[in-house]
Design an enzyme around this catalytic site. Structure first.
Site, PDB file in Angstrom:
ATOM      1  N   GLN A 264       0.797  -1.115   0.033  1.00 37.70           N
ATOM      2  CA  GLN A 264       0.176  -0.042  -0.108  1.00 37.70           C
ATOM      3  C   GLN A 264       0.819   1.200   0.026  1.00 37.70           C
ATOM      4  OE1 GLN A 264      -3.361  -0.301  -0.403  1.00 37.70           O
ATOM      5  NE2 GLN A 264      -3.721  -2.304   0.609  1.00 37.70           N
ATOM      6  N   GLU A 311      -2.010 -15.667  -1.460  1.00 39.02           N
ATOM      7  CA  GLU A 311      -1.365 -14.793  -2.258  1.00 39.02           C
ATOM      8  C   GLU A 311      -0.710 -15.529  -3.628  1.00 39.02           C
ATOM      9  OE1 GLU A 311      -0.822 -11.394  -2.650  1.00 39.02           O
ATOM     10  OE2 GLU A 311       0.496 -11.828  -4.457  1.00 39.02           O
ATOM     11  N   ASP A 354      -9.206  -8.493  -0.421  1.00 37.88           N
ATOM     12  CA  ASP A 354      -8.227  -7.386  -1.163  1.00 37.88           C
ATOM     13  C   ASP A 354      -7.754  -7.542  -2.261  1.00 37.88           C
ATOM     14  OD1 ASP A 354      -7.187  -4.857  -1.014  1.00 37.88           O
ATOM     15  OD2 ASP A 354      -5.577  -5.430   0.491  1.00 37.88           O
ATOM     16  N   CYS A 381      -9.917  -0.990  -4.403  1.00 40.76           N
ATOM     17  CA  CYS A 381      -9.398   0.027  -4.917  1.00 40.76           C
ATOM     18  C   CYS A 381      -9.879   0.817  -6.195  1.00 40.76           C
ATOM     19  CB  CYS A 381      -7.722  -0.219  -4.937  1.00 40.76           C
ATOM     20  SG  CYS A 381      -7.543  -1.586  -6.070  1.00 40.76           S
TER      21      CYS A 381
HETATM   22  C1  SAM Z   1      -4.692  -4.854  -3.575  1.00 38.39           C
HETATM   23  S1  SAM Z   1      -3.075  -6.169  -3.174  1.00 38.39           S
HETATM   24  C2  SAM Z   1      -3.519  -6.297  -1.538  1.00 38.39           C
HETATM   25  C3  SAM Z   1      -2.438  -6.882  -0.946  1.00 38.39           C
HETATM   26  C4  SAM Z   1      -2.317  -6.737   0.782  1.00 38.39           C
HETATM   27  N1  SAM Z   1      -3.626  -7.266   1.058  1.00 38.39           N
HETATM   28  C5  SAM Z   1      -2.157  -5.410   1.281  1.00 38.39           C
HETATM   29  O1  SAM Z   1      -3.028  -4.645   1.501  1.00 38.39           O
HETATM   30  O2  SAM Z   1      -0.934  -5.283   1.468  1.00 38.39           O
HETATM   31  C6  SAM Z   1      -3.599  -7.302  -3.959  1.00 38.39           C
HETATM   32  C7  SAM Z   1      -2.640  -8.635  -3.988  1.00 38.39           C
HETATM   33  O3  SAM Z   1      -3.351  -9.676  -4.387  1.00 38.39           O
HETATM   34  C8  SAM Z   1      -2.455 -10.248  -5.432  1.00 38.39           C
HETATM   35  N2  SAM Z   1      -3.261 -11.124  -6.335  1.00 38.39           N
HETATM   36  C9  SAM Z   1      -3.533 -10.604  -7.599  1.00 38.39           C
HETATM   37  N3  SAM Z   1      -4.546 -11.612  -8.058  1.00 38.39           N
HETATM   38  C10 SAM Z   1      -4.420 -12.566  -7.354  1.00 38.39           C
HETATM   39  C11 SAM Z   1      -5.132 -13.844  -7.340  1.00 38.39           C
HETATM   40  N4  SAM Z   1      -6.016 -14.397  -8.449  1.00 38.39           N
HETATM   41  N5  SAM Z   1      -5.203 -14.719  -6.130  1.00 38.39           N
HETATM   42  C12 SAM Z   1      -4.240 -14.461  -5.296  1.00 38.39           C
HETATM   43  N6  SAM Z   1      -3.565 -13.014  -5.311  1.00 38.39           N
HETATM   44  C13 SAM Z   1      -3.797 -12.292  -6.108  1.00 38.39           C
HETATM   45  C14 SAM Z   1      -1.280  -9.456  -5.896  1.00 38.39           C
HETATM   46  O4  SAM Z   1      -0.200 -10.112  -5.915  1.00 38.39           O
HETATM   47  C15 SAM Z   1      -1.349  -8.525  -4.641  1.00 38.39           C
HETATM   48  O5  SAM Z   1      -0.509  -8.705  -3.838  1.00 38.39           O
END
Ligand code: SAM
Length: 424
Positions: A264, A311, A354, A381
């Site tokens: 973030q 993740e 998230d 977001c």
């Molecule tokens: C908006 S970030 C949120 C990360 C964490 N919750 C934070 O607030 O720091 C979204 C996360 O989801 C991961 N991601 C994206 N697509 C995904 C999927 N299909 N399955 C699992 N993780 C995923 C990305 O790599 C990223 O780390």
């Protein structure tokens, strides 16, 4: 198409003002509701026109002078011409409207607003580097211009932290001295919570320069540079000089964040965000889906006997595993959320979601409807994908609370926390 004059009706998601020209919607950047503006079109399709302002002929009373000299040319900020308190109101109204239009969600109660210090809040910057338009032996450092892929050169960025501004100065200075390899095309940095240490990633189609010499020069100029990674974009080869990550403290938790991991970007609101997301929670099992490096995982582990954190990115999953290695009740899965939910569905008291900007998608929403955790917390977001996902969850989940965290002042971006309870 020639310039024309419009009256702006309202601000819409994406930072632009909506107007009409011959019945066709016109999206204009850097304007305010009620303003009369001469605009020049930069894109026209069958359905809409995108335009930039040439001259504001009748300015709105609430218009203020922007603090940043690049505002209006740089594509990074959208709202510097609007007082910060009004930016918050605009975002709340856009959130309401998007949920109503795309999610058919009518909410009359207030959305809780969490404001941020409006300047120097960013801990991360993604800079573009391009051949200098007048000096062939130099690079220009900056961001994409508004409505264009060309570069707006900058000497400073008032929404970025002081350390990141130091980096921008150093890159400009090295460029002026001819010490920055001309093949570089991007530089990305993350500074820690105290704005003391940072990692820096440089990208070029070919790593055809003396990396050791550049690393030494950057270390001399930029105190706190813990790790330098060079990415060869034509082959995806990476070379790391240093640790490969920095440590970022959020409240009581210290997190490792590597070069390629999501984190973030608002250094002021992070403790508030973690506190609000994990407030009033308790139970046996929690799922932390799209867990990143574990920003919420450790806080959830204080409230639940067992936490399963999922993740998919290799870098973030490695950070996540390292960041929770000392917690007996936490299990991590390096997997996509959809695969996890389909292959090893797990009963839980809570699922924290998230996702990235594209949202959950149909498959994940359906799997959650079936798995039926009694409580969902959805941190989004992008209000449009949030609205679409809430509509998909609506047969089984009731929206019981909305909070807006202004993680991105001066820009159109909106971070929303939606609380959902399983309908009886
Ligand atoms: C908006 S970030 C949120 C990360 C964490 N919750 C934070 O607030 O720091 C979204 C996360 O989801 C991961 N991601 C994206 N697509 C995904 C999927 N299909 N399955 C699992 N993780 C995923 C990305 O790599 C990223 O780390």
């Amino acid at each position: 198409m020639d310039s024309f004059t419009v009256r702006v009706e309202k601000l819409v998601y994406g930072g632009e003002g909506l107007a009409y020209h011959g019945g066709k919607p016109v999206f204009v950047s850097f304007v305010l509701p009620g303003e009369v503006v001469d605009v020049f079109p930069i894109e026209e399709s069958r359905k809409f026109i995108r335009a930039l302002p040439a001259q504001v002929k009748e300015a709105a009373g609430e218009r203020i002078a922007a603090d940043c000299p690049y505002f209006g040319r740089c594509g990074g900020c959208h709202y510097q011409h609007l007082p910060y308190e009004r930016q918050l109101e605009v975002k709340r109204d856009i959130l309401h409207e998007t949920l109503r239009r795309l999610g058919k969600i009518e909410r009359t109660e207030e959305i809780a607003l969490h404001a941020s210090p409006p300047w120097h809040y960013r801990n991360r910057v993604q800079l573009k580097l391009a051949p200098h338009p007048v000096a062939a032996d130099r690079l220009q450092v900056g961001f994409h211009r508004a409505g264009s892929r060309t570069l707006c050169g900058i000497e400073q960025c008032p929404i970025s932290s002081p350390k990141l501004n130091q980096l921008i100065s150093v890159l400009n200075r090295l460029s002026a001295e001819g010490a920055l390899p001309l093949s570089l095309r991007a530089a990305e940095a993350l500074a820690d919570d105290r704005d003391h240490t940072l990692w820096l990633t440089l990208a070029a189609p070919q790593l055809d320069f003396d990396r050791a010499a550049l690393a030494e020069r950057l270390r001399t100029e930029l105190d706190g540079l813990l790790s330098l990674q060079s990415v060869e974009t034509s082959t995806e080869r990476t070379e790391t000089d240093g640790l490969g990550w920095i440590y970022y403290q959020v409240g009581a938790e210290r997190l490792r964040v590597s070069h390629a991991s999501f984190f973030q970007i608002n250094r002021h609101l992070l403790p508030v965000l973690v506190e609000r997301v994990t407030q009033n929670l308790e139970g046996k099992v929690a799922l932390d889906l799209y867990a990143g490096v574990g920003l919420f995982t450790r806080a959830l582990a204080r409230k639940f006997a067992r936490v399963v954190a999922v993740e998919s990115s290799t870098a973030a999953a490695a950070d996540l595993a390292a960041n929770v290695a000392d917690l007996a009740g936490v299990e991590t899965r390096a997997s996509s959320v959809l695969d996890f939910l389909r292959q090893s569905p797990e009963k839980s008291d809570l699922a924290l979601l998230d996702p990235p900007r594209c949202g959950l998608g149909r498959g994940v929403a359906e799997a959650l409807n079936e798995l039926a955790p009694p409580r969902l917390l959805y941190l989004s977001c992008d209000p449009s994908t949030l609205a679409r996902d809430l509509a998909r969850l609506a047969p089984h989940y009731r929206l019981v609370g909305l909070e807006l965290f202004d993680l991105f002042p001066q820009t159109f971006h909106i971070e929303t926390l939606a609380r959902l309870d399983r309908a009886a």
